[in-house]
Write a protein that holds these residues in place. Sequence first.
Motif, PDB file in Angstrom:
ATOM      1  N   LEU B 264       0.625  -0.917  -0.130  1.00  0.00           N
ATOM      2  CA  LEU B 264      -0.009   0.046  -0.563  1.00  0.00           C
ATOM      3  C   LEU B 264       1.085   1.364  -0.344  1.00  0.00           C
ATOM      4  N   GLN B 265       0.364   2.566  -0.689  1.00  0.00           N
ATOM      5  CA  GLN B 265       1.282   3.420  -0.859  1.00  0.00           C
ATOM      6  C   GLN B 265       0.469   4.683  -1.207  1.00  0.00           C
ATOM      7  N   GLN B 266       1.227   5.636  -0.598  1.00  0.00           N
ATOM      8  CA  GLN B 266       0.591   7.124  -0.424  1.00  0.00           C
ATOM      9  C   GLN B 266       2.198   8.081  -0.661  1.00  0.00           C
ATOM     10  N   GLU B 267       1.301   8.748  -2.106  1.00  0.00           N
ATOM     11  CA  GLU B 267       2.641   9.434  -2.594  1.00  0.00           C
ATOM     12  C   GLU B 267       1.952  10.954  -2.999  1.00  0.00           C
ATOM     13  N   VAL B 268       3.548  11.492  -2.327  1.00  0.00           N
ATOM     14  CA  VAL B 268       2.413  13.312  -1.913  1.00  0.00           C
ATOM     15  C   VAL B 268       3.428  13.653  -3.449  1.00  0.00           C
ATOM     16  N   VAL B 269       2.846  14.119  -4.546  1.00  0.00           N
ATOM     17  CA  VAL B 269       3.733  14.419  -6.091  1.00  0.00           C
ATOM     18  C   VAL B 269       3.947  16.276  -5.794  1.00  0.00           C
ATOM     19  N   THR B 270       4.368  17.018  -5.393  1.00  0.00           N
ATOM     20  CA  THR B 270       4.800  18.291  -5.809  1.00  0.00           C
ATOM     21  C   THR B 270       5.159  19.009  -7.029  1.00  0.00           C
ATOM     22  N   THR B 271       4.152  19.582  -7.608  1.00  0.00           N
ATOM     23  CA  THR B 271       4.200  20.569  -8.451  1.00  0.00           C
ATOM     24  C   THR B 271       4.474  22.462  -8.820  1.00  0.00           C
ATOM     25  N   GLU B 272       5.724  22.344  -8.765  1.00  0.00           N
ATOM     26  CA  GLU B 272       6.014  24.465  -8.878  1.00  0.00           C
ATOM     27  C   GLU B 272       6.008  24.604 -10.536  1.00  0.00           C
ATOM     28  N   GLY B 273       5.078  25.620 -10.930  1.00  0.00           N
ATOM     29  CA  GLY B 273       5.700  25.801 -12.489  1.00  0.00           C
ATOM     30  C   GLY B 273       5.732  24.556 -12.882  1.00  0.00           C
ATOM     31  N   PHE B 274       5.668  24.417 -14.633  1.00  0.00           N
ATOM     32  CA  PHE B 274       5.270  23.544 -15.838  1.00  0.00           C
ATOM     33  C   PHE B 274       4.142  24.673 -16.570  1.00  0.00           C
ATOM     34  N   PHE B 275       3.037  24.396 -16.305  1.00  0.00           N
ATOM     35  CA  PHE B 275       1.609  24.915 -16.513  1.00  0.00           C
ATOM     36  C   PHE B 275       2.192  26.577 -16.936  1.00  0.00           C
ATOM     37  N   LEU B 276       2.591  26.723 -16.175  1.00  0.00           N
ATOM     38  CA  LEU B 276       2.830  28.459 -15.657  1.00  0.00           C
ATOM     39  C   LEU B 276       3.580  28.640 -14.803  1.00  0.00           C
ATOM     40  N   PRO B 277       4.956  29.556 -14.406  1.00  0.00           N
ATOM     41  CA  PRO B 277       5.579  30.407 -13.757  1.00  0.00           C
ATOM     42  C   PRO B 277       5.091  30.399 -12.002  1.00  0.00           C
ATOM     43  N   GLN B 278       4.105  30.434 -12.261  1.00  0.00           N
ATOM     44  CA  GLN B 278       3.389  30.794 -10.709  1.00  0.00           C
ATOM     45  C   GLN B 278       2.518  29.155 -10.352  1.00  0.00           C
ATOM     46  N   PHE B 279       2.425  28.435 -10.641  1.00  0.00           N
ATOM     47  CA  PHE B 279       1.163  27.435 -10.754  1.00  0.00           C
ATOM     48  C   PHE B 279       2.136  26.680  -9.679  1.00  0.00           C
ATOM     49  N   THR B 280       1.161  25.515  -8.616  1.00  0.00           N
ATOM     50  CA  THR B 280       1.821  24.680  -7.346  1.00  0.00           C
ATOM     51  C   THR B 280       0.409  24.305  -7.298  1.00  0.00           C
ATOM     52  N   ARG B 281       1.031  23.266  -7.307  1.00  0.00           N
ATOM     53  CA  ARG B 281       0.060  21.724  -7.166  1.00  0.00           C
ATOM     54  C   ARG B 281       0.460  20.712  -6.063  1.00  0.00           C
ATOM     55  N   LYS B 282       0.133  20.314  -5.209  1.00  0.00           N
ATOM     56  CA  LYS B 282      -0.254  19.457  -3.644  1.00  0.00           C
ATOM     57  C   LYS B 282      -1.183  18.216  -3.856  1.00  0.00           C
ATOM     58  N   GLN B 283      -0.382  17.622  -4.567  1.00  0.00           N
ATOM     59  CA  GLN B 283      -1.187  16.393  -4.898  1.00  0.00           C
ATOM     60  C   GLN B 283      -0.943  15.061  -3.748  1.00  0.00           C
ATOM     61  N   PHE B 284      -1.985  14.439  -3.050  1.00  0.00           N
ATOM     62  CA  PHE B 284      -1.903  13.205  -3.057  1.00  0.00           C
ATOM     63  C   PHE B 284      -2.532  11.742  -3.500  1.00  0.00           C
ATOM     64  N   GLY B 285      -1.449  10.923  -3.304  1.00  0.00           N
ATOM     65  CA  GLY B 285      -2.163  10.079  -4.400  1.00  0.00           C
ATOM     66  C   GLY B 285      -2.190   8.580  -3.176  1.00  0.00           C
ATOM     67  N   GLN B 286      -3.261   8.327  -3.644  1.00  0.00           N
ATOM     68  CA  GLN B 286      -2.767   6.604  -3.457  1.00  0.00           C
ATOM     69  C   GLN B 286      -3.038   5.503  -3.736  1.00  0.00           C
ATOM     70  N   GLY B 287      -2.274   3.661  -3.692  1.00  0.00           N
ATOM     71  CA  GLY B 287      -2.242   2.778  -4.454  1.00  0.00           C
ATOM     72  C   GLY B 287      -2.157   1.353  -3.174  1.00  0.00           C
TER      73      GLY B 287
END
Lengths: 134, 393
Positions: B264-287
Amino acid sequence: MKWLLLLCQLLLLPLEATTVVVHSSVPANSLSQSQLRNIFTLRQTQWPDGSPVKIIVLNDNSPIHQRFCREQLRLFPYQLNSIWDKRSFSGTGRRPQQVDNIAAMLALLRTEPGAIGYVEQYTAEPAIKEVRIE
Amino acid sequence: MNKQLLCTLALTWFMLFSTAVAADDFVWQGFAAQGLIRAADSSYVNNSGKTSAALTELGLNGRYRLAPDWHLAGQVVYLDGGNRYPQGGRLDYLFLDWALYNAADWQANMYFGRFKNQHWLYSETRDVPFTRPSIILPQSVYFDSFRDIAVGTDGVALQVRNSGNYGDLTFNWSFGTVPVSREQSRQLLGQQTRGDTRMNHDHKASLYWQSLQSRFSYGIVIQEATFDYRRGSTELLSNASFTSQRVMLTARYQSQYWQLSAELQQEVVTTEGFFLPQFTRKQFGQGGYVMLQYYWSADLRLFTTIDYAVIDKDDRHGKKLQQMTGGAIPSYFGYQHTLNVGSSIDLNQSWRLNAEVHWVKGAGRLAPVIQPDVARNNSEYWQVFALQLMYRF
């Protein structure tokens, strides 16, 4: 069907414990069960004097091998195989040498310093010694 | 790695070791596997959805004893998995193994170079057809598009083992980085991207306990990896940094005729930039998955797996994903759940035949992950049929 076969085996065949044997150069006369398991699962790869451990086993379908795994190692043959595959295919260990019968195992045990294997019945000879499992 | 370099390495390896050293000091083995695979209604294997022979795996590995405490080990492989991972040769591992302590109860090894990921249940053997439980491993943990990033690391690793009446304990630690090719970068981020991805570091630790009194074993894994994306000069995307932090729990029960394993895993993926310079996203994936293997006989094994993955634990049905993208990305890209059944038959000690079918709901584990291929993966439900003949030598 498997249970029936097992029952027949229990009733008809006296189960003799396998005996762990080593080349006479091995600096050990006894091993703990945990040590024996460490050796056959490739965790301990050297004898106390630093010489390499060389493991010799019978094929998976050998009843002696199956008994050795269950009684001495408390493992099933497929578990051992999976550990050996894991170590050998990741480069972190070496698969034991597999032989077809006890005669071939004894032949290797006589000539390979550091070798460890098992037999059904040990007959004393200078090149091979029995190891007590405590 | 280009093919010429790979061939040179492989040839050098065998010229050095196969003839010039004592047979006892050098051991080698290999495998070859070819199969047929079909994944209609998805781009998992190919873009047409037709039956494909892109299920080829060839590998050669060796281990050489340099000194009683030092070994050199390496493996080269050639893979063709269609869209699952880039086609071609790879150096899976090449490392120095130092047995720094080897006694009855305690052992410790250090590894230097490109070593294999020793942290997950099947991470060490996922690239060897004979040694993994199924042709396609559960994608919640063994995501094919991350195969090259997850198989090995360039750096340093430590393994410490202890045994006693309580059972066997194994601690693994590794630190390093993994080169990311432009092809891999495009496969992960989107085929139209033109920039380069670089991994800054990959840090993993795991602890496994196998009890002597029961047939259970348990493990815990933590890991962190950080990546940078440098945009191409002609693209509208921005520079970006990605951080992935994963925690994983594993358990396994092994009896004489069957085996149950789960991760079982939980993965936090943090994205800064990419789509726009100021874009930020933190996703908690599980599986996670649960796999049951039944040993019908010494030669025949049956298995089934239930695999569950969500990209964002707060959006298990992908509704927010669809809303946020104005409907451009359908909700089924927010998850991927699979039921798999299969069998393997050992024809003899060298040959094995595997066959399996996967029923899949969702497309959350289909590459590319950052910019999904919505056009080709236009079905929520899809299946994979795979048949593979394996040979080891």
